[in-house]
Design an enzyme around this catalytic site. Structure first.
Site, PDB file in Angstrom:
ATOM      1  N   TRP A   1      38.590  27.256  37.851  1.00 32.55           N
ATOM      2  CA  TRP A   1      39.027  26.371  36.777  1.00 32.55           C
ATOM      3  C   TRP A   1      40.426  25.800  36.981  1.00 32.55           C
ATOM      4  O   TRP A   1      40.805  24.835  36.315  1.00 32.55           O
ATOM      5  CB  TRP A   1      39.030  27.135  35.441  1.00 32.55           C
ATOM      6  CG  TRP A   1      39.705  28.485  35.524  1.00 32.55           C
ATOM      7  CD1 TRP A   1      39.087  29.686  35.712  1.00 32.55           C
ATOM      8  CD2 TRP A   1      41.107  28.765  35.481  1.00 32.55           C
ATOM      9  NE1 TRP A   1      40.023  30.701  35.779  1.00 32.55           N
ATOM     10  CE2 TRP A   1      41.272  30.160  35.639  1.00 32.55           C
ATOM     11  CE3 TRP A   1      42.243  27.969  35.318  1.00 32.55           C
ATOM     12  CZ2 TRP A   1      42.521  30.783  35.646  1.00 32.55           C
ATOM     13  CZ3 TRP A   1      43.498  28.584  35.331  1.00 32.55           C
ATOM     14  CH2 TRP A   1      43.619  29.972  35.482  1.00 32.55           C
ATOM     15  N   ASN A   2      41.246  26.370  37.870  1.00 32.39           N
ATOM     16  CA  ASN A   2      42.660  25.986  37.883  1.00 32.39           C
ATOM     17  C   ASN A   2      42.911  24.602  38.449  1.00 32.39           C
ATOM     18  O   ASN A   2      43.873  23.931  38.065  1.00 32.39           O
ATOM     19  CB  ASN A   2      43.500  27.042  38.620  1.00 32.39           C
ATOM     20  CG  ASN A   2      43.042  27.303  40.032  1.00 32.39           C
ATOM     21  OD1 ASN A   2      41.860  27.182  40.351  1.00 32.39           O
ATOM     22  ND2 ASN A   2      43.965  27.668  40.894  1.00 32.39           N
TER      23      ASN A   2
ATOM     24  N   GLU B   1      48.789  39.503  43.260  1.00 27.88           N
ATOM     25  CA  GLU B   1      48.931  38.128  42.779  1.00 27.88           C
ATOM     26  C   GLU B   1      49.024  38.137  41.255  1.00 27.88           C
ATOM     27  O   GLU B   1      48.139  38.650  40.574  1.00 27.88           O
ATOM     28  CB  GLU B   1      47.729  37.301  43.229  1.00 27.88           C
ATOM     29  CG  GLU B   1      47.774  35.853  42.796  1.00 27.88           C
ATOM     30  CD  GLU B   1      46.526  35.077  43.225  1.00 27.88           C
ATOM     31  OE1 GLU B   1      46.643  33.861  43.450  1.00 27.88           O
ATOM     32  OE2 GLU B   1      45.446  35.697  43.328  1.00 27.88           O
TER      33      GLU B   1
ATOM     34  N   CYS C   1      46.902  29.335  43.517  1.00 25.14           N
ATOM     35  CA  CYS C   1      46.747  30.378  44.546  1.00 25.14           C
ATOM     36  C   CYS C   1      47.830  30.316  45.616  1.00 25.14           C
ATOM     37  O   CYS C   1      48.180  31.336  46.196  1.00 25.14           O
ATOM     38  CB  CYS C   1      45.373  30.266  45.212  1.00 25.14           C
ATOM     39  SG  CYS C   1      44.005  30.702  44.127  1.00 25.14           S
TER      40      CYS C   1
ATOM     41  N   GLU D   1      37.907  30.050  49.823  1.00 26.63           N
ATOM     42  CA  GLU D   1      39.352  30.138  49.601  1.00 26.63           C
ATOM     43  C   GLU D   1      39.536  31.071  48.418  1.00 26.63           C
ATOM     44  O   GLU D   1      39.118  30.783  47.301  1.00 26.63           O
ATOM     45  CB  GLU D   1      39.947  28.760  49.317  1.00 26.63           C
ATOM     46  CG  GLU D   1      41.465  28.773  49.251  1.00 26.63           C
ATOM     47  CD  GLU D   1      41.991  28.538  47.847  1.00 26.63           C
ATOM     48  OE1 GLU D   1      42.666  29.467  47.321  1.00 26.63           O
ATOM     49  OE2 GLU D   1      41.757  27.474  47.274  1.00 26.63           O
ATOM     50  N   LEU D   2      40.152  32.228  48.694  1.00 23.45           N
ATOM     51  CA  LEU D   2      40.254  33.284  47.697  1.00 23.45           C
ATOM     52  C   LEU D   2      41.696  33.393  47.203  1.00 23.45           C
ATOM     53  O   LEU D   2      42.431  32.428  47.201  1.00 23.45           O
ATOM     54  CB  LEU D   2      39.730  34.590  48.298  1.00 23.45           C
ATOM     55  CG  LEU D   2      38.330  34.491  48.909  1.00 23.45           C
ATOM     56  CD1 LEU D   2      37.908  35.801  49.537  1.00 23.45           C
ATOM     57  CD2 LEU D   2      37.306  34.030  47.874  1.00 23.45           C
TER      58      LEU D   2
ATOM     59  N   GLY E   1      37.620  31.064  44.541  1.00 24.95           N
ATOM     60  CA  GLY E   1      37.627  32.053  43.473  1.00 24.95           C
ATOM     61  C   GLY E   1      38.382  33.296  43.885  1.00 24.95           C
ATOM     62  O   GLY E   1      39.202  33.265  44.811  1.00 24.95           O
ATOM     63  N   SER E   2      38.107  34.371  43.219  1.00 23.49           N
ATOM     64  CA  SER E   2      38.825  35.616  43.468  1.00 23.49           C
ATOM     65  C   SER E   2      38.284  36.323  44.705  1.00 23.49           C
ATOM     66  O   SER E   2      37.146  36.102  45.130  1.00 23.49           O
ATOM     67  CB  SER E   2      38.699  36.545  42.260  1.00 23.49           C
ATOM     68  OG  SER E   2      37.374  37.037  42.142  1.00 23.49           O
TER      69      SER E   2
ATOM     70  N   PRO F   1      30.525  24.363  38.708  1.00 18.97           N
ATOM     71  CA  PRO F   1      31.938  24.487  38.364  1.00 18.97           C
ATOM     72  C   PRO F   1      32.166  25.626  37.383  1.00 18.97           C
ATOM     73  O   PRO F   1      31.220  26.173  36.810  1.00 18.97           O
ATOM     74  CB  PRO F   1      32.250  23.135  37.712  1.00 18.97           C
ATOM     75  CG  PRO F   1      30.953  22.750  37.059  1.00 18.97           C
ATOM     76  CD  PRO F   1      29.872  23.270  37.984  1.00 18.97           C
TER      77      PRO F   1
END
Length: 491
Positions: A163-164, A395, A296, A262-263, A240-241, A188
């Protein structure tokens, strides 16, 4: 794609023109199920977004399989023209896209416009890359033979985004996939479905075959699970995470899907004694607090040389304190809210835990006052932070700058590399030799020296270690959506 619009569920407000996008048209969920999406500013519903059932996702996958047959055979130059038309439409609808970003995330409208522009760039860049999917010829040992290497599209792609950055993240997946000749089913975040809806509506201007792009929103069991189980889906891409990424790798193994992701990140920023202090402050403050710190690649761990530490803290705190919080639609706002009440509580707990462990709150450190609603937290600066504190070791993904001292280059490199994350890392120095040592010594997929500018369509974006695999952007980003085929031709 069909121009016929089906009505979305009644009372859907900002989502009314849209819905699920399946087989070239907007439609409600088959069961008519909807869910409210709340504003992070007012905490009131923005509207009702459709919630896909398993059957809806299956219909999108079936349509993608049909669309793939036509799109994968479409000449690259024709695909390029389609992506340029999409980019043209996205530019035309910049205010629609940017406003939706701000409504759903709360980020300032200026930041939302920049994000939408980055998304447009992805389609422009990959329109041109589509024309440059090169093969090669290799001489064979067989008399009269020749090896031919080509790169067909990998097939149907499942794309999952956070969502960011609700415009930039889908664009990084949709544009290269379409350039390569793939079909895509996009899922999404349920917190920001409207931005993806606007983007997919723009994609209709490309006149792609029906089914080539699908959009579903809803519960994991009904959207993620069918995509991962379907053997026709040959690649999945996630932003995501790390926890979700680990699960996706396990799930992808069952049908041997190609995976890129991409985490999370936990980026170090090292300011050396020879750095330009004003430059470091001028760049690091707006970078750290952009999108309320929910980025991130933002610097989380600040390592400041002893000789500059106090001046850096003073200057950083003063600039952070001067930032204006508020609704991203209001002029002059620098920092919007966190995405949710849960995120607000998590940030408050991270800061409180650090303070209890001995860190000093220089500025911020509490929920912002003066707001009747919204998930606002003051830009926060902590000093006296040790490497084992959670605010430093993990993080924080919020408006918190945790600052520590260092005195030795080898020492600080070891500390910076102590995290299992390896997305991005930064350094400020006037020494070209030191800059080269940092690029070579920092374990990260992206290293910025006197710069935080990492996200560009022409450059490969991504990390190492627990921060993921594969790249988005640049020619490397296209390669993730292509297979390699070898043919031996003998006459």
């Amino acid at each position: 794609m069909s121009d016929t619009l089906s009505p979305a569920p009644a009372g859907s407000d900002i989502y009314r023109p849209y819905g699920l996008f399946i087989d070239g048209r907007w439609q409600p969920a088959a069961a008519g199920t909807v869910a409210a999406v709340a504003s992070p500013v007012s905490e009131r519903p923005l509207g009702l977004a459709p919630v896909a059932g398993r059957g809806d996702t299956q219909a999108a996958l079936d349509a993608a399989a049909r669309g793939l047959e036509a799109w994968s055979q479409t000449p690259a130059f024709t695909r390029a023209d389609a992506l340029h038309r999409i980019a043209d439409e996205m530019v035309r609808r910049t205010e629609d896209g940017a406003t939706m970003i701000t409504l759903e995330t709360g980020k300032p409208l200026a930041q939302a416009r920049r994000e939408w522009s980055l998304a447009c760039d992805q389609f422009r860049w990959y329109a041109e890359e589509a024309r440059r999917i090169y093969g090669r010829l290799i001489e064979s040992r067989v008399p009269g033979g020749r090896f031919e290497v080509s790169h067909p599209p990998v097939g149907i792609v499942g794309a999952f985004t956070a969502w960011n950055f609700p415009a930039a993240l889908p664009a990084r997946k949709l544009a290269p996939a379409l350039a390569a000749g793939c079909a895509v089913v996009l899922r999404p975040s349920g917190q920001t479905p409207g931005v993806a809806m606007v983007m997919v509506d723009c994609i209709r201007a490309g006149n792609l075959p029906d089914g080539v792009v699908g959009l579903v929103t809803g519960a994991t069991a009904d959207t993620y699970a069918p995509v991962m189980a379907d053997p026709r889906v040959r690649k999945v891409s996630l932003t995501g995470s790390t926890r979700v990424g680990q699960q996706m790798i396990r799930d992808a193994a069952d049908t041997v899907k190609k995976v890129s992701m991409e985490l999370g990140g936990n980026a170090p920023l090292i300011v050396f004694d020879d750095a330009d202090l004003e430059q470091a402050l001028a760049l690091s403050v707006p970078t750290k607090f952009a999108n309320c710190g929910q980025v991130c690649v933002t610097p989380d761990r600040f390592f400041i040389h002893d000789s500059l530490h106090d001046a850096f803290v003073e200057g950083f705190a003063a600039r952070a304190k001067a930032l204006k919080l508020g609704d991203g639609l209001d002029p002059g706002v620098d920092v919007g809210p966190l995405i949710s009440a849960a995120r607000l509580q998590e940030i408050a707990a991270i800061v409180d835990t650090a303070a209890a462990a001995g860190a000093t709150v220089v500025t911020g450190g509490r929920r912002a006052s003066g707001f009747k609603a919204g998930h606002f937290y003051e830009p926060t600066v902590l000093t006296g932070v040790s490497d084992d504190m959670a605010v430093f070791a993990d993080e924080n993904f919020g408006p918190v700058a945790a600052i520590a001292r260092f005195s030795d280059e080898d020492e600080v490199l070891a500390r910076a590399n102590a995290s299992p994350m390896g997305l991005s890392a930064y350094g400020f120095t006037r020494s070209p030799a030191r800059a080269r040592r940092l690029v070579a010594g920092l374990r990260a997929g992206m290293v910025g020296i006197n710069s935080f500018a990492m996200a560009a369509s022409e450059a490969p974006f991504g990390g190492t270690g627990f921060s993921g695999m594969g790249r988005e952007g640049g020619s490397e980003g296209l390669a993730d959506y292509l297979d390699t085929r070898l043919a031996q031709i003998v006459f």
